[in-house]
Enzyme design. Structure first.
Site, PDB file in Angstrom:
ATOM      1  N   ASP A 146      -2.454  81.198  54.591  1.00 52.63           N
ATOM      2  CA  ASP A 146      -0.954  81.129  55.425  1.00 52.63           C
ATOM      3  C   ASP A 146       0.251  80.949  54.119  1.00 52.63           C
ATOM      4  O   ASP A 146       1.377  80.812  54.517  1.00 52.63           O
ATOM      5  CB  ASP A 146      -0.504  79.321  56.060  1.00 52.63           C
ATOM      6  CG  ASP A 146      -1.425  79.794  57.043  1.00 52.63           C
ATOM      7  OD1 ASP A 146      -1.524  80.799  57.960  1.00 52.63           O
ATOM      8  OD2 ASP A 146      -1.470  78.594  57.257  1.00 52.63           O
TER       9      ASP A 146
ATOM     10  N   ARG B  49      -1.789  73.440  54.102  1.00 59.20           N
ATOM     11  CA  ARG B  49      -0.814  74.180  52.941  1.00 59.20           C
ATOM     12  C   ARG B  49      -0.248  73.811  51.571  1.00 59.20           C
ATOM     13  O   ARG B  49       0.778  74.073  50.963  1.00 59.20           O
ATOM     14  CB  ARG B  49       0.575  74.371  53.957  1.00 59.20           C
ATOM     15  CG  ARG B  49      -0.005  74.870  55.030  1.00 59.20           C
ATOM     16  CD  ARG B  49       1.290  76.189  56.667  1.00 59.20           C
ATOM     17  NE  ARG B  49       1.401  77.053  54.908  1.00 59.20           N
ATOM     18  CZ  ARG B  49       2.571  77.765  56.085  1.00 59.20           C
ATOM     19  NH1 ARG B  49       3.665  77.602  56.633  1.00 59.20           N
ATOM     20  NH2 ARG B  49       3.265  78.513  54.823  1.00 59.20           N
TER      21      ARG B  49
ATOM     22  N   ARG C 129       8.271  69.405  61.482  1.00 62.34           N
ATOM     23  CA  ARG C 129       8.049  69.986  60.574  1.00 62.34           C
ATOM     24  C   ARG C 129       9.059  68.643  59.185  1.00 62.34           C
ATOM     25  O   ARG C 129       8.436  67.285  59.087  1.00 62.34           O
ATOM     26  CB  ARG C 129       7.267  71.032  59.248  1.00 62.34           C
ATOM     27  CG  ARG C 129       6.594  72.088  60.393  1.00 62.34           C
ATOM     28  CD  ARG C 129       5.507  71.648  60.249  1.00 62.34           C
ATOM     29  NE  ARG C 129       4.336  72.078  61.041  1.00 62.34           N
ATOM     30  CZ  ARG C 129       3.715  73.584  60.872  1.00 62.34           C
ATOM     31  NH1 ARG C 129       4.493  73.952  59.687  1.00 62.34           N
ATOM     32  NH2 ARG C 129       2.813  73.601  61.771  1.00 62.34           N
TER      33      ARG C 129
ATOM     34  N   HIS D 279       9.510  75.714  63.205  1.00 64.74           N
ATOM     35  CA  HIS D 279      10.445  75.881  62.598  1.00 64.74           C
ATOM     36  C   HIS D 279      11.411  76.079  63.241  1.00 64.74           C
ATOM     37  O   HIS D 279      12.027  77.013  64.381  1.00 64.74           O
ATOM     38  CB  HIS D 279       9.612  76.380  61.442  1.00 64.74           C
ATOM     39  CG  HIS D 279       8.451  76.297  60.327  1.00 64.74           C
ATOM     40  ND1 HIS D 279       7.457  76.714  60.139  1.00 64.74           N
ATOM     41  CD2 HIS D 279       8.277  74.995  60.238  1.00 64.74           C
ATOM     42  CE1 HIS D 279       6.755  76.325  58.925  1.00 64.74           C
ATOM     43  NE2 HIS D 279       7.793  75.088  58.910  1.00 64.74           N
TER      44      HIS D 279
ATOM     45  N   CYS E 153       9.034  84.599  58.962  1.00 65.78           N
ATOM     46  CA  CYS E 153       8.254  83.885  58.090  1.00 65.78           C
ATOM     47  C   CYS E 153       7.552  84.321  56.741  1.00 65.78           C
ATOM     48  O   CYS E 153       7.089  84.172  55.800  1.00 65.78           O
ATOM     49  CB  CYS E 153       6.883  83.828  58.840  1.00 65.78           C
ATOM     50  SG  CYS E 153       7.233  82.013  59.948  1.00 65.78           S
TER      51      CYS E 153
END
Length: 275
Positions: free
Chosen positions: A74, A99, A145, A174, A268
């Site tokens: 990612d 991550r 998150r 997000h 992103c």
């Protein structure tokens, strides 16, 4: 607050940080878009990513690259690695262990490239995934998150007012999947991604915002990047592109369908370095 004008659009040269999808795959699921059983075409993902990279270059923007790290699929979603405002770097602290190692990899890049004010956070924040910078505020998403403590930490570090916004739909995990800064204090967003109180707050702060419907939100149309004139957005968000053109923006539809399998699109893949 600035009233909307279709006559004064102007692009400003931006400085972006991206990461090639050399190791991109969907081998785990940490958001509703991810399905490890759905095949990913790695070659196509690279071609799609390169089309965005070269689009930025063709528009005159500077694009630096952070090296991809094996085992961090990612990392292509470079927006999550940090938030940079006034040349100050707030590092990321990822919620999911899958991550976690991306954060020190990004901080190492900043140290190697001359940034001196770099903060290693105590609380969870996933960079520009949940921080959106306008002229007047830093908008900050929470609920899936980033934490309220992470918002407070950002405000103390940057010395700018941070506005907390509650996300309520796990598909929009997000802030950058539900809201995009277009220029100055002009934004576009999908109201249903937010709690009732946050919707009221957004309406008060941004009365001239472009409101996006579910059809365009569902293709991550809001995961877009604007330089004040040019808006790079998923090509499937056709209605949204038309709305933007009506406001005087130039739209650039981009196909990142392979990367969408990881839960991200244009924004992103794009971290902005602000000085």
């Amino acid at each position: 607050m600035t009233s909307v004008s279709v006559h004064a659009r102007k692009a400003t040269r931006r400085h972006y940080l991206m990461c090639r999808p050399d190791h991109f795959e969907v081998s785990y699921a940490i958001n509703p878009w991810m399905n490890p059983d759905k095949p990913v075409d790695a070659g196509l993902a690279l071609l799609q990513w390169e089309s965005l990279y070269y689009l930025y270059k063709s528009l005159g923007h500077r694009v630096d690259l952070v090296n991809p790290v094996p085992g961090l699929p990612d990392m292509v979603f470079s927006a999550n690695g940090a938030t940079v405002v006034d040349g100050k770097v707030l590092g990321a602290k990822f919620l999911h262990t899958e991550r976690a190692a991306e954060a020190p990899a990004h901080r190492a890049w900043f140290r190697a490239n001359g940034f001196t004010e770099i903060h290693d956070p105590l609380y969870v924040n996933e960079g520009e995934g949940d921080f959106a910078v306008t002229d007047s505020w830093i908008l900050a998403g929470r609920g899936f998150r980033c934490t309220p403590e992470g918002h407070q930490e950002a405000q103390e570090f940057f010395g700018r007012p941070v506005i907390s916004l509650e996300l309520v739909d796990p598909r929009f995990y997000h802030l950058d999947t539900a809201l995009c800064v277009l220029d100055g204090d002009e934004v576009m967003y999908y109201p249903q991604a937010f709690s009732a109180g946050s919707r009221a707050l957004l309406a008060r702060l941004f009365p001239d915002a472009l409101l996006v419907d579910q059809e365009d939100a569902d293709v991550l149309g809001l995961n877009a990047v604007s330089d004040g004139l040019n808006v790079m957005l998923p090509e499937a968000a056709q209605k949204l592109a038309g709305q933007l053109r009506e406001r005087g923006f130039r739209t650039h539809g981009t196909d990142l369908s392979e990367l969408l399998k990881g839960g991200g699109s244009v924004k992103c893949c794009t971290q902005e370095l602000r000085f």
